[in-house]
Design an enzyme around this catalytic site. Sequence first.
Site, PDB file in Angstrom:
ATOM      1  N   VAL A 122     -16.065   0.113 -13.312  1.00  0.00           N
ATOM      2  CA  VAL A 122     -16.819   0.009 -12.055  1.00  0.00           C
ATOM      3  C   VAL A 122     -18.288  -0.373 -12.279  1.00  0.00           C
ATOM      4  O   VAL A 122     -18.968  -0.766 -11.340  1.00  0.00           O
ATOM      5  CB  VAL A 122     -16.721   1.296 -11.182  1.00  0.00           C
ATOM      6  CG1 VAL A 122     -15.287   1.617 -10.810  1.00  0.00           C
ATOM      7  CG2 VAL A 122     -17.403   2.472 -11.847  1.00  0.00           C
TER       8      VAL A 122
ATOM      9  N   TYR B  51     -27.682  11.450 -14.096  1.00  0.00           N
ATOM     10  CA  TYR B  51     -26.597  11.784 -13.159  1.00  0.00           C
ATOM     11  C   TYR B  51     -27.169  12.187 -11.799  1.00  0.00           C
ATOM     12  O   TYR B  51     -26.695  11.746 -10.750  1.00  0.00           O
ATOM     13  CB  TYR B  51     -25.776  12.920 -13.779  1.00  0.00           C
ATOM     14  CG  TYR B  51     -24.528  13.320 -13.040  1.00  0.00           C
ATOM     15  CD1 TYR B  51     -23.360  12.558 -13.127  1.00  0.00           C
ATOM     16  CD2 TYR B  51     -24.496  14.493 -12.278  1.00  0.00           C
ATOM     17  CE1 TYR B  51     -22.203  12.944 -12.468  1.00  0.00           C
ATOM     18  CE2 TYR B  51     -23.353  14.886 -11.623  1.00  0.00           C
ATOM     19  CZ  TYR B  51     -22.204  14.115 -11.720  1.00  0.00           C
ATOM     20  OH  TYR B  51     -21.056  14.506 -11.063  1.00  0.00           O
TER      21      TYR B  51
ATOM     22  N   ALA C 226     -30.063  11.391 -10.515  1.00  0.00           N
ATOM     23  CA  ALA C 226     -30.664  10.221  -9.858  1.00  0.00           C
ATOM     24  C   ALA C 226     -29.577   9.346  -9.237  1.00  0.00           C
ATOM     25  O   ALA C 226     -29.706   8.869  -8.105  1.00  0.00           O
ATOM     26  CB  ALA C 226     -31.483   9.424 -10.869  1.00  0.00           C
TER      27      ALA C 226
HETATM   28  N1  LIG Z   1     -15.919  17.984 -11.743  1.00  0.00           N
HETATM   29  C1  LIG Z   1     -17.033  18.343 -11.108  1.00  0.00           C
HETATM   30  O1  LIG Z   1     -17.505  19.487 -11.233  1.00  0.00           O
HETATM   31  C2  LIG Z   1     -17.748  17.382 -10.197  1.00  0.00           C
HETATM   32  C3  LIG Z   1     -18.737  17.879  -9.374  1.00  0.00           C
HETATM   33  C4  LIG Z   1     -19.412  17.033  -8.510  1.00  0.00           C
HETATM   34  C5  LIG Z   1     -19.093  15.696  -8.471  1.00  0.00           C
HETATM   35  N2  LIG Z   1     -18.123  15.214  -9.290  1.00  0.00           N
HETATM   36  C6  LIG Z   1     -17.835  13.784  -9.205  1.00  0.00           C
HETATM   37  O2  LIG Z   1     -16.489  13.596  -8.848  1.00  0.00           O
HETATM   38  C7  LIG Z   1     -16.000  12.384  -9.423  1.00  0.00           C
HETATM   39  C8  LIG Z   1     -14.739  12.695 -10.224  1.00  0.00           C
HETATM   40  O3  LIG Z   1     -15.054  13.655 -11.198  1.00  0.00           O
HETATM   41  P1  LIG Z   1     -13.945  14.384 -12.093  1.00  0.00           P
HETATM   42  O4  LIG Z   1     -14.449  15.728 -12.370  1.00  0.00           O
HETATM   43  O5  LIG Z   1     -12.606  14.206 -11.496  1.00  0.00           O
HETATM   44  O6  LIG Z   1     -14.103  13.508 -13.428  1.00  0.00           O
HETATM   45  P2  LIG Z   1     -13.075  13.199 -14.601  1.00  0.00           P
HETATM   46  O7  LIG Z   1     -11.967  14.187 -14.614  1.00  0.00           O
HETATM   47  O8  LIG Z   1     -13.909  13.035 -15.811  1.00  0.00           O
HETATM   48  O9  LIG Z   1     -12.483  11.772 -14.169  1.00  0.00           O
HETATM   49  C9  LIG Z   1     -13.323  10.664 -14.089  1.00  0.00           C
HETATM   50  C10 LIG Z   1     -12.529   9.506 -13.549  1.00  0.00           C
HETATM   51  O10 LIG Z   1     -13.409   8.385 -13.446  1.00  0.00           O
HETATM   52  C11 LIG Z   1     -12.827   7.269 -14.100  1.00  0.00           C
HETATM   53  N3  LIG Z   1     -13.890   6.466 -14.695  1.00  0.00           N
HETATM   54  C12 LIG Z   1     -14.874   6.896 -15.528  1.00  0.00           C
HETATM   55  N4  LIG Z   1     -15.668   5.867 -15.865  1.00  0.00           N
HETATM   56  C13 LIG Z   1     -15.176   4.770 -15.230  1.00  0.00           C
HETATM   57  C14 LIG Z   1     -15.570   3.419 -15.183  1.00  0.00           C
HETATM   58  N5  LIG Z   1     -16.628   2.971 -15.871  1.00  0.00           N
HETATM   59  N6  LIG Z   1     -14.829   2.564 -14.451  1.00  0.00           N
HETATM   60  C15 LIG Z   1     -13.757   3.000 -13.756  1.00  0.00           C
HETATM   61  N7  LIG Z   1     -13.337   4.283 -13.755  1.00  0.00           N
HETATM   62  C16 LIG Z   1     -14.040   5.148 -14.500  1.00  0.00           C
HETATM   63  C17 LIG Z   1     -11.916   7.835 -15.163  1.00  0.00           C
HETATM   64  O11 LIG Z   1     -10.922   6.861 -15.463  1.00  0.00           O
HETATM   65  P3  LIG Z   1     -10.208   6.805 -16.932  1.00  0.00           P
HETATM   66  O12 LIG Z   1      -9.550   8.145 -17.099  1.00  0.00           O
HETATM   67  O13 LIG Z   1      -9.240   5.691 -16.881  1.00  0.00           O
HETATM   68  O14 LIG Z   1     -11.306   6.559 -17.908  1.00  0.00           O
HETATM   69  C18 LIG Z   1     -11.386   9.080 -14.460  1.00  0.00           C
HETATM   70  O15 LIG Z   1     -10.281   8.757 -13.648  1.00  0.00           O
HETATM   71  C19 LIG Z   1     -17.138  11.833 -10.263  1.00  0.00           C
HETATM   72  O16 LIG Z   1     -17.861  10.879  -9.526  1.00  0.00           O
HETATM   73  C20 LIG Z   1     -18.002  13.044 -10.513  1.00  0.00           C
HETATM   74  O17 LIG Z   1     -19.347  12.704 -10.758  1.00  0.00           O
HETATM   75  C21 LIG Z   1     -17.440  16.017 -10.147  1.00  0.00           C
END
Ligand SMILES: NC(=O)c1ccc[n+]([C@@H]2O[C@H](COP(=O)([O-])OP(=O)(O)OC[C@H]3O[C@@H](n4cnc5c(N)ncnc54)[C@H](OP(=O)(O)O)[C@@H]3O)[C@@H](O)[C@H]2O)c1
Length: 275
Positions: free
Chosen positions: A80, A171, A173
């Site tokens: 992305v 992050y 920002a």
């Molecule tokens: N977990 C938390 O506590 C939390 C809190 C607040 C916000 N968030 C936000 O919620 C969203 C999902 O988080 P999560 O905890 O589910 O994270 P996660 O388990 O680490 O999963 C991240 C996902 O993003 C994909 N991804 C990473 N880099 C990418 C790139 N350059 N291009 C395309 N896809 C990419 C990964 O795909 P691959 O597996 O194929 O690499 C994976 O499916 C994120 O935006 C995160 O910042 C998470």
Amino acid sequence: MTVHAPGLDVRASSPARPLAGKVALVTGGARGIGAAISRRLAADGATIAAGYRRDRERALELAAELEAGGSVCSVHQGHVGSAYDCERVIAEALDRHGRLDILVNNAGITVDKPVLRMGSDDWNEVLSVNLSGTFYLSKPALEHMIDRGSGRIVNISSIIGQIGNIGQANYAAAKSGLFGLTMTIAREAAHALGKAGRLDDGGPGLTVNAVAPGFIATEMLAAVPERVLDRIKQQIPFKRLGRPEDVARVVAFLCDDASSYVTGQVWAVNGGMEM
Ligand SMILES: NC(=O)c1ccc[n+]([C@@H]2O[C@H](COP(=O)([O-])OP(=O)(O)OC[C@H]3O[C@@H](n4cnc5c(N)ncnc54)[C@H](OP(=O)(O)O)[C@@H]3O)[C@@H](O)[C@H]2O)c1
């Protein structure tokens, strides 16, 4: 074999399947919060186009799981942080499913370091995936949605964009930046529909919102030491991490046609950690 009555639109929405007939692209849609969103939107009747970057196996597993449950799911590889990949993925989803009703910008990464040790590469990488990626994907999606006069864009931000966090300047920002991007696209989408005379045509409209999860139990938190997580839980009124499904239900609510008067907002899902 299921036989349907002539003239009955089997894709029509119903209270049980409010997203029937809709197509949703969920970036990072095969893992963590994204997988919960894909599952939830599929359960609500949407066809899913799940984006992934590295984990093709996980994406294929999710597609098989959703298809076994009677949903339609395609998978799309792309980074992305690359404008080229984002345009290609949107084109692929449109080519495959003929329409795009919902874009969930969920893909995200962390590269945590205190500012004094954060290099420009660490900064740029996180900004490009977590902020620029949403811009790159929203642009072609918005164009299609404006042409059709309806759509939903949901940007997954973070509580860190609201309160900051030691070691997460990049992050925080990027996630704060999503608030401004969300409000601006929401205003531009409404303006474009107004110019086309479609603001009060009784349709679902075109809305753009952000969801700001608190600390959610996914692999993203795997790098956080247990003692730090324990400290974090003490700051949450509910004293526990959130579940990916807690975020997915708010996304599903925003994607519903009936949520047509809700735009440009930040929806917090954080167990009361920030209020
Ligand atoms: N977990 C938390 O506590 C939390 C809190 C607040 C916000 N968030 C936000 O919620 C969203 C999902 O988080 P999560 O905890 O589910 O994270 P996660 O388990 O680490 O999963 C991240 C996902 O993003 C994909 N991804 C990473 N880099 C990418 C790139 N350059 N291009 C395309 N896809 C990419 C990964 O795909 P691959 O597996 O194929 O690499 C994976 O499916 C994120 O935006 C995160 O910042 C998470």
